[in-house]
Write an enzyme that holds these catalytic residues in place. Structure first.
Site, PDB file in Angstrom:
ATOM      1  N   CYS A  13      66.306   1.254 -33.458  1.00 60.03           N
ATOM      2  CA  CYS A  13      64.952   1.516 -33.448  1.00 60.03           C
ATOM      3  C   CYS A  13      64.302   0.122 -33.450  1.00 60.03           C
ATOM      4  CB  CYS A  13      64.421   2.119 -34.581  1.00 60.03           C
ATOM      5  SG  CYS A  13      64.073   1.199 -36.108  1.00 60.03           S
ATOM      6  N   HIS A  30      66.075   9.291 -43.233  1.00 59.69           N
ATOM      7  CA  HIS A  30      67.402   9.040 -42.715  1.00 59.69           C
ATOM      8  C   HIS A  30      68.227  10.527 -42.122  1.00 59.69           C
ATOM      9  CE1 HIS A  30      67.962   5.525 -44.500  1.00 59.69           C
ATOM     10  NE2 HIS A  30      68.186   5.780 -45.686  1.00 59.69           N
ATOM     11  N   SER A  44      70.622  -0.898 -45.776  1.00 64.83           N
ATOM     12  CA  SER A  44      71.438  -1.522 -44.488  1.00 64.83           C
ATOM     13  C   SER A  44      70.497  -2.416 -43.694  1.00 64.83           C
ATOM     14  CB  SER A  44      72.041  -0.503 -43.819  1.00 64.83           C
ATOM     15  OG  SER A  44      71.135   0.112 -42.955  1.00 64.83           O
ATOM     16  N   ASN A  45      69.361  -2.132 -43.614  1.00 64.82           N
ATOM     17  CA  ASN A  45      68.589  -3.071 -42.618  1.00 64.82           C
ATOM     18  C   ASN A  45      68.305  -4.314 -43.508  1.00 64.82           C
ATOM     19  OD1 ASN A  45      65.481  -2.974 -43.300  1.00 64.82           O
ATOM     20  ND2 ASN A  45      65.944  -0.851 -43.817  1.00 64.82           N
ATOM     21  N   HIS A  77      76.953   5.339 -44.696  1.00 63.68           N
ATOM     22  CA  HIS A  77      75.185   5.122 -44.749  1.00 63.68           C
ATOM     23  C   HIS A  77      74.841   6.944 -44.447  1.00 63.68           C
ATOM     24  CE1 HIS A  77      70.882   4.647 -43.815  1.00 63.68           C
ATOM     25  NE2 HIS A  77      71.151   3.484 -44.584  1.00 63.68           N
ATOM     26  N   SER A  94      62.195  -0.880 -46.307  1.00 72.43           N
ATOM     27  CA  SER A  94      61.506   0.119 -47.326  1.00 72.43           C
ATOM     28  C   SER A  94      61.099  -0.627 -48.510  1.00 72.43           C
ATOM     29  CB  SER A  94      62.727   1.181 -47.851  1.00 72.43           C
ATOM     30  OG  SER A  94      63.774   0.225 -48.131  1.00 72.43           O
ATOM     31  N   GLU A 103      72.067   8.113 -43.161  1.00 72.65           N
ATOM     32  CA  GLU A 103      71.729   8.249 -41.544  1.00 72.65           C
ATOM     33  C   GLU A 103      73.008   8.786 -40.906  1.00 72.65           C
ATOM     34  OE1 GLU A 103      69.703   5.373 -39.623  1.00 72.65           O
ATOM     35  OE2 GLU A 103      70.667   5.849 -37.722  1.00 72.65           O
TER      36      GLU A 103
HETATM   37 FE1  F3S Z   1      62.868   4.948 -38.494  1.00 70.89          FE
HETATM   38 FE2  F3S Z   1      63.695   2.545 -37.862  1.00 70.89          FE
HETATM   39 FE3  F3S Z   1      62.285   3.041 -40.006  1.00 70.89          FE
HETATM   40  S1  F3S Z   1      64.671   4.550 -37.786  1.00 70.89           S
HETATM   41  S2  F3S Z   1      62.962   5.125 -40.737  1.00 70.89           S
HETATM   42  S3  F3S Z   1      61.633   3.258 -37.768  1.00 70.89           S
HETATM   43  S4  F3S Z   1      63.959   1.532 -39.700  1.00 70.89           S
END
Ligand code: F3S
Length: 581
Positions: A196, A77, A225-226, A127, A267, A129
């Protein structure tokens, strides 16, 4: 019930890099505590394992003197520049594992802040990040998460940069951007979509999964969050459920659905996805299927399919060497590798993560499997004793080496300082080479000892047979390591995947059969090739193992339950079958 697991479910590159690096720092750090500034990932099981490996979480309100003289990790983050300075002032080493996408977002914000732009970040202000990114912005910075938040923006128009939290929902970003465009129509509005690639792929895939299935399970931490965004997207299309732990499935009734789609946050480790998918499959399959699956699991845990393959391989080697097949060598090969493979299951500390079913079967039937190991070794010794002193000595040597090598995986206190164990422990990362070499040594070595004179006269053929066995075993072993690479790393086990990225390693290994075929062809062109090998049939198992390797580079096949275990051993069967022709 049909199950579909998303291709992009699980660790994204940023999280994978952070987790793997944290575990490798832990290994290098020799038991000294390492800290991570905040939770490394939103996954309680992985955090527990990190703690067991002396990687601790430094909470935001913890006293920084805790990290005096210690190593600290900045997670994917990222952090504010101010926080980074503080960490550098206290810690011995600061490992910056900020994801490259977050790093890019920070640089954009920093650049436009310096140019005097107003900064608008679409995301969650709390968050970590976003907290970190705000640290790179000037004071004229706003974080918006909904249409209502637009009211927070000053009415005075000013050149503005709009960016997104890397895990933001595309739809929300687009809708807020269009409202801001209307609001600030007379100034320079720079819009950078900083969501991303991993988030974009996951969000697109969850839409498809939700359309194709009756219900969607979203696996991941409640505060990720994702994961929350994936849930929002899926639940807008079909019924969806959050699953953080396997036990959460007890509260969900999926019996009325015919197909279940599974998606996981960035994650969520692979082993948790597999564990949850297997639990769903088991819970909702018919009684007959449950029994059948259990029998298959038991067969795989007992390595019977592989053992029969090893027997056929020894037959193939005898044929390549134009020697009469000695059944006793086939039996020794099959039993030896059966015993060593089961023993490896008991000494593998990562098994409880990489293959939960096998781990449970080994725990439940320990007496049965331990008896299987000892009986196999006993039979091997009796047969080899009857075959003569040379083979008996070779088998004793291989068996003792195999047992000690397996024991060196275990951290046995009393043996810790033995030089022999230390040497073997240092070879653990090269397990694929060692095991493949051991098979070649035992199988080809026994045939050599039995037919010494004719083998000496056909050195090239013997060399080819050794390369053939080594290749088949090496490919097999490497794909096992690739399959369990994530859990191996989490459990602190080092394998070839600790040095070479799994996907690159899979491609490299798939090229090996092509390489061997090329060498054979070149030798043929220059007339160095032994005449007895000229039969094109010898190329079939090699080419076949190349095809299987290429298939296994596909993540879906690699992580499949039964298909992987069947495919991985079929080259041994093909080698045996073509030898009959
Ligand atoms: Fe990076 Fe996207 Fe994973 S910002 S940590 S590739 S969810």
């Amino acid at each position: 019930m049909r199950l579909e697991i998303g291709k992009f479910a699980g660790f994204c590159d940023g999280v994978k890099y952070a987790v793997e690096s944290a575990f490798s720092f832990a290994v290098k750090n020799n038991n000294d505590n390492i800290y991570v500034d905040g939770e490394l990932i939103h996954n309680p099981q992985t955090l527990k394992l990190l703690k067991e490996n002396n990687v601790h979480t430094l909470e935001s309100d913890d006293d920084l003197s805790l990290i005096d003289g210690k190593d600290i990790i900045i997670r994917a983050h990222g952090v504010t520049p101010e926080r980074k300075r503080l960490l550098q002032a206290h810690a011995k080493n600061v490992y910056n594992l900020t994801c490259k996408y977050v790093g890019r977002l920070q640089s954009i914000v920093k650049k436009y802040s310096a140019l005097g732009y107003r900064i608008v970040i679409i995301g969650n202000a709390k968050h970590p990040e976003v907290v970190g990114v705000v640290g790179f912005a000037n004071d004229d910075c706003y974080v918006l998460s909904s249409k209502e938040d637009i009211l927070k923006l000053p009415s005075e128009e000013k050149n503005t940069l709009i960016v997104a939290q890397t895990t933001e929902q595309q739809e929300i970003f687009d809708s807020l951007v269009s409202i801001i465009k209307e609001k600030y129509s007379k100034v320079d509005l720079v819009i950078k979509n900083t969501i991303c690639k991993a988030t974009e792929q996951r969000q697109n895939e969850v839409v498809e999964i939700a359309k194709r299935n009756d219900v969607v399970l979203i696996i991941g931490g409640a505060n990720s969050s994702n994961t929350r965004n994936l849930y929002k997207i899926a639940s807008s299309i079909k019924p969806a459920f959050y699953v953080e732990y396997k036990e959460d499935l007890d509260k969900i009734d999926l019996s009325t659905f015919n197909s279940v789609g599974i998606m996981a946050g960035a994650s969520t480790p692979d082993w948790l996805i597999m564990d949850i998918a297997n639990t769903v499959k088991e819970k909702y399959s018919s009684r007959f299927k449950k029994v059948l699956n259990y029998l298959l699991d038991f067969t795989m845990a007992s390595h019977l399919f592989f053992s029969v393959g090893a027997f056929l391989l020894s037959f193939a080697v005898s044929k390549i060497l134009s020697e009469e097949f000695a059944h006793s060598i086939g039996v020794i090969t099959a039993l030896y590798y059966n015993a060593m493979s089961i023993l490896n299951g008991y000494t593998n500390d990562a098994l409880f993560l990489s293959d939960k079913k096998k781990y449970e079967i080994y725990s439940k039937y320990k007496i049965f499997f331990v008896s299987m190991i000892t009986t196999s070794i006993f039979i091997i010794l009796i047969i080899s004793y009857r075959m003569g002193r040379d083979i008996f000595m070779l088998i004793i040597f291989s068996t003792v080496l195999g047992i000690i090598y397996n024991l060196s995986f275990k951290k046995i206190k009393s043996l810790e300082h033995s030089i022999f164990i230390k040497v073997l422990s240092s070879l653990i990362p090269f397990k694929a080479f060692i095991i493949s070499f051991a098979v070649t040594f035992l199988l080809n070595g026994s045939i050599f000892l039995q037919h010494r004179n004719s083998v000496i006269n056909n050195k090239l053929t013997f060399l080819f047979s050794a390369a053939f066995v080594f290749l088949l075993m090496f490919i097999r072993q490497v794909f096992f390591e690739i399959r369990s690479s994530q859990s191996d790393k989490i459990a602190g086990a080092t394998t070839l995947t600790s040095y070479i990225d799994s996907s690159k390693l899979a491609v490299l290994v798939s090229l090996l059969p092509i390489l061997l075929i090329m060498i054979m062809s070149i030798l043929m062109i220059f007339h160095y090739y032994p005449s007895e090998l000229k039969n094109i049939i010898n190329m079939i198992p090699i080419a076949y193992s190349g095809i299987i390797s290429l298939l296994l580079t596909n993540k879906k096949i690699l992580s499949s339950n039964y298909l992987f275990f069947i495919l991985i051993d079929t080259p041994l069967y093909v080698a045996g079958i073509v030898s009959f022709i």
